[in-house]
Design a protein around this motif. Structure first.
Motif, PDB file in Angstrom:
ATOM      1  N   GLU A 120       0.832  -1.211   0.000  1.00 31.95           N
ATOM      2  CA  GLU A 120       0.000   0.000   0.000  1.00 31.95           C
ATOM      3  C   GLU A 120       0.862   1.255   0.000  1.00 31.95           C
ATOM      4  O   GLU A 120       0.612   2.193  -0.751  1.00 31.95           O
ATOM      5  CB  GLU A 120      -0.913   0.039   1.226  1.00 31.95           C
ATOM      6  N   ALA A 121       1.879   1.230   0.871  1.00 34.57           N
ATOM      7  CA  ALA A 121       2.717   2.421   1.000  1.00 34.57           C
ATOM      8  C   ALA A 121       3.425   2.702  -0.324  1.00 34.57           C
ATOM      9  O   ALA A 121       3.480   3.848  -0.773  1.00 34.57           O
ATOM     10  CB  ALA A 121       3.729   2.230   2.127  1.00 34.57           C
ATOM     11  N   CYS A 168       1.660   6.481  -6.925  1.00 34.10           N
ATOM     12  CA  CYS A 168       0.451   6.912  -7.648  1.00 34.10           C
ATOM     13  C   CYS A 168      -0.275   8.074  -6.985  1.00 34.10           C
ATOM     14  O   CYS A 168      -1.278   8.545  -7.493  1.00 34.10           O
ATOM     15  CB  CYS A 168      -0.542   5.763  -7.739  1.00 34.10           C
ATOM     16  N   GLY A 169       0.194   8.481  -5.846  1.00 34.31           N
ATOM     17  CA  GLY A 169      -0.562   9.483  -5.108  1.00 34.31           C
ATOM     18  C   GLY A 169      -1.513   8.759  -4.186  1.00 34.31           C
ATOM     19  O   GLY A 169      -2.030   7.693  -4.538  1.00 34.31           O
ATOM     20  N   ASP A 170      -1.779   9.334  -3.033  1.00 34.63           N
ATOM     21  CA  ASP A 170      -2.494   8.561  -2.019  1.00 34.63           C
ATOM     22  C   ASP A 170      -3.999   8.514  -2.244  1.00 34.63           C
ATOM     23  O   ASP A 170      -4.742   7.960  -1.458  1.00 34.63           O
ATOM     24  CB  ASP A 170      -2.171   9.066  -0.611  1.00 34.63           C
ATOM     25  N   THR A 171      -4.461   9.087  -3.378  1.00 37.80           N
ATOM     26  CA  THR A 171      -5.902   8.999  -3.629  1.00 37.80           C
ATOM     27  C   THR A 171      -6.261   7.725  -4.385  1.00 37.80           C
ATOM     28  O   THR A 171      -7.420   7.446  -4.607  1.00 37.80           O
ATOM     29  CB  THR A 171      -6.368  10.220  -4.439  1.00 37.80           C
ATOM     30  N   VAL A 172      -5.240   6.988  -4.783  1.00 39.53           N
ATOM     31  CA  VAL A 172      -5.509   5.759  -5.519  1.00 39.53           C
ATOM     32  C   VAL A 172      -5.710   4.618  -4.536  1.00 39.53           C
ATOM     33  O   VAL A 172      -4.961   4.476  -3.582  1.00 39.53           O
ATOM     34  CB  VAL A 172      -4.331   5.451  -6.465  1.00 39.53           C
ATOM     35  N   ASP A 173      -6.727   3.849  -4.788  1.00 36.25           N
ATOM     36  CA  ASP A 173      -6.937   2.674  -3.961  1.00 36.25           C
ATOM     37  C   ASP A 173      -5.788   1.709  -4.256  1.00 36.25           C
ATOM     38  O   ASP A 173      -5.655   1.214  -5.360  1.00 36.25           O
ATOM     39  CB  ASP A 173      -8.285   2.023  -4.335  1.00 36.25           C
ATOM     40  N   ALA A 174      -4.960   1.516  -3.227  1.00 38.41           N
ATOM     41  CA  ALA A 174      -3.711   0.793  -3.450  1.00 38.41           C
ATOM     42  C   ALA A 174      -3.934  -0.596  -4.033  1.00 38.41           C
ATOM     43  O   ALA A 174      -3.159  -1.069  -4.847  1.00 38.41           O
ATOM     44  CB  ALA A 174      -2.949   0.706  -2.139  1.00 38.41           C
ATOM     45  N   GLU A 208       0.872   3.905  -3.052  1.00 41.94           N
ATOM     46  CA  GLU A 208       0.413   5.277  -2.843  1.00 41.94           C
ATOM     47  C   GLU A 208       1.531   6.283  -3.073  1.00 41.94           C
ATOM     48  O   GLU A 208       1.296   7.404  -3.501  1.00 41.94           O
ATOM     49  CB  GLU A 208      -0.183   5.423  -1.443  1.00 41.94           C
TER      50      GLU A 208
END
Lengths: 442, 225
Positions: free
Chosen positions: B172-173, B179-185, B176
């Motif tokens: 996840e880390a 891709c930027g943390d708005t993407v569902d990992a 994100e």
């Protein structure tokens, strides 16, 4: 904020009659009715009085003639031949209305006549006295004319007075109305209205001010609640996430190969929970209209930035990106909301794509269209925008993306439409920067 | 490297403290505005990790105090608030970066590295890890003195791993971060795998050791053993 204020809402009151016009209408109706009744009463009253007067005059003349005849004087013919007629043949006695030709005007004029018997020199005579009613009609006309004139003057006076009064007396009301119309809860300030000298308006203003104070207080507390709820939930989530991540670093995990994946799943779930929470907090913030400060947004630039960010996802799914950026519309939006809108649209197109497909973005001055291929989706398209709506039951995402798109669209008055072309199997989401009217929907 | 951690939540504070110390920083903590203010006035820090919502004051005021003192410290804002507004104010006031809670500790490390690098060495800082030498300013990677050509994402990935040596990085880390943390990992795990595979291959072609370890079901780790 700007955008949705600019949206002209037809003010429903304008469809109705103005209060002044309505009262005037009633005044007019009442005055007309009274005038008709009064005119009738006056006509018959004056008419009756005048006839009575004429009858009395005829009676007096009869007595005079009778007295003269009794005194033995001969009944002389008068120069006004038509006023006194003596006949030796029997005629109906008493008072009667009749029409006689007027010698001057050659018309028939209404007359009153009184016929009585006289015995002169032992011979019976029938004497008819006549009096023209033309003069009394003239009086009637004058009286009614004056009456009508007065009524018209009165009406005109009332209308003018009302107009003047409405300008003057209703001024405070209009002021209040204008203040209400321009009232913006986003400014977090209760309405401040003057206290007019008229009791009713003073009361109204006070009630409105009280209402706006309560609105502001409620709005504030709602805002605080949302912010606090977000804060209070995010903190435990942050603790969970941080501690789980630290737990993953513990060397002892290496001894048990099953422990680390369990922790990792827990970590992933925590992350999803906080993402879901953020999305819900964003939705409620939009609904509470807490994004007041709009800035000019360069949508083309934003699209470039966002597609760049999502490039790895596109790449991983072997999707091609087609960007057609035409003239950028001049938009004013909150940067965070613009970001959310574009992100969710693109993300949606990537997620519901098929391997080897494409994401086509078309930006013109009027609309932003994002389309992607994919099999038809069963169900009512309008329900795609509902919260927690998933295309696949097992999907990991909570299905809030399109809800956010719709809310942001509604917030700025954008028309958002979904279209599916069976030919080519393409899904298209269109964001029209002007709201779509019924005739524009196709 | 001396850090000041201003965070009112005890559990989060201790976890952050532990993680930062593991990463080799000297960390002092301040649980509230008053103590943080004292520490800022008395000592010098390389970077201040600043929670904006404190029980007795606003973190933004601490930021203002730091900036009026012309302190050299970098500032990384940590905020739980959905901080669309505070973020902008914070950056306007001169904060270097921000993280919205909850964040990945590995992301925090990466941001901290970047801030300290920018502040202290005017960008002329290089990273050495075993046989790797990276010049972040030029985005240049050398393996045993030989340049290594990486794609943008591979380079970002490498830098992220280098910011967290010896730490387990969750998928996840990494997702994100890239891709930027708005993407569902969860949607992006497959592409991390691809990028990592490519990165590993390129490193191995240049003769580097295989120090990127796969942690089954968890993520990856840059092994420093």
């Amino acid at each position: 904020m700007q955008a949705h204020n600019d949206k002209t809402v037809p003010y429903p009151l304008l469809l109705y009659v103005k209060l002044l016009a309505a009262t005037n209408r009633y005044y007019l109706a009442l005055a007309a009715l009274l005038f008709v009744v009064a005119s009738g009463a006056l006509y018959y009253g004056v008419n009756a009085a005048l006839r009575h007067e004429v009858d009395e005059q005829l009676g007096n003349q009869r007595q005079l003639i009778a007295a003269l005849v009794q005194a033995g004087q001969p009944l002389r013919p008068t120069p006004f031949e038509d006023q006194l007629r003596v006949s030796s043949h029997p005629r109906p006695l008493g008072l009667a209305d009749t029409l006689l030709p007027d010698p001057h005007e050659h018309t028939l004029v209404p007359c009153r006549q009184l016929t009585f018997q006289l015995r002169q020199d032992g011979k019976m005579m029938w004497v008819t006295l006549r009096k023209s009613l033309v003069e009394t009609n003239d009086i009637l006309v004058v009286v009614l004319g004056v009456m009508l004139g007065v009524v018209l003057l009165l009406l005109a006076g009332v209308l003018l007075l009302n107009r003047w009064l409405s300008g003057r007396l209703w001024g405070p009301f209009r002021h209040t109305l204008a203040a209400l119309r321009h009232y913006d809860l986003q400014q977090h300030r209760p309405l401040v209205l003057p206290t007019p000298s008229i009791d009713e308006f003073a009361e109204l203003n006070q009630a409105v001010m009280h209402l706006s104070q309560r609105l502001v207080a409620d709005y504030e507390s709602l805002r605080e609640f949302t912010a606090n709820a977000a804060h209070e939930t995010q903190t435990p989530l942050a603790i969970m996430q941080a501690q789980l991540e630290q737990l993953l670093q513990v060397p002892a995990l290496a001894h048990d190969p099953t422990a680390a994946p369990l922790l990792a799943d827990l970590y992933g779930a925590t992350r999803r929970l906080s993402r879901l929470h953020q999305a819900l907090a964003l939705l409620s913030k939009i609904e509470n209209r807490q994004f007041a400060d709009a800035q000019p947004i360069n949508l083309a630039e934003l699209l470039g930035e966002k597609t760049g960010q999502l490039a790895p996802l596109l790449e991983a799914r072997n999707l091609h990106l087609h960007l057609h950026l035409g003239p950028t519309p001049a938009l004013r939006m909150h940067p965070g909301l613009a970001d959310s809108l574009v992100h969710n649209l693109l993300y949606n197109a990537i997620k519901h794509n098929q391997p080897g497909g494409d994401v086509t973005v078309r930006l013109t001055g009027e609309a932003l269209e994002i389309s992607n291929p994919g099999p038809a989706i069963s169900g009512d398209p309008s329900r795609f925008f509902e919260r927690f709506r998933k295309h696949h039951a097992a999907a990991e995402s909570p299905g809030l993306g399109l809800s956010i798109v719709q809310q942001v669209g509604a917030y700025y008055g954008f028309g958002i439409t979904y279209r599916y072309a069976a030919q080519g199997q393409r899904h298209t989401l269109r964001v029209a920067f002007r709201p779509v009217g019924p005739e524009g929907r196709g | 490297m001396k850090l000041l951690l201003v965070e009112d939540e005890p559990a989060l504070r201790s976890t952050l403290l532990e993680s930062l110390r593991q990463s080799g920083y000297v960390v002092e903590v301040a649980p509230d505005f008053t103590q943080a203010y004292e520490k800022i006035k008395l000592y010098r820090y390389d970077c201040v990790l600043l929670d904006l919502t404190l029980p007795d004051g606003n973190g933004l005021d601490l930021l203002r105090a730091l900036k009026t003192d012309d302190a050299a410290a970098g500032v990384l804002i940590l905020t739980a608030r959905d901080a669309l507004e505070d973020k902008v104010i914070g950056l306007d006031l001169g904060a270097d970066d921000y993280l919205i809670k909850p964040f990945h500790l590995s992301e925090l490390n990466a941001r901290l590295r970047a801030i300290i690098r920018r502040r202290q060495f005017q960008g002329q800082h290089h990273i050495v890890f075993r046989d790797l030498l990276v010049w972040p300013e030029q985005a240049e990677v050398l393996v045993r003195g030989e340049p290594l050509a990486l794609t943008r994402k591979e380079y970002d990935l490498l830098l992220y791993l280098l910011a967290n040596p010896g730490r387990v990085l969750t998928k996840e880390a990494i997702a994100e971060h890239l891709c930027g943390d708005t993407v569902d990992a969860a949607d992006s795990f497959d592409f991390i795998y691809t990028h990592l595979k490519n990165l590993r291959k390129k490193l191995q072609e240049k003769g580097a050791d295989n120090y990127i370890r796969t942690m089954y079901g968890v993520g990856y780790k840059l092994s420093n053993e």
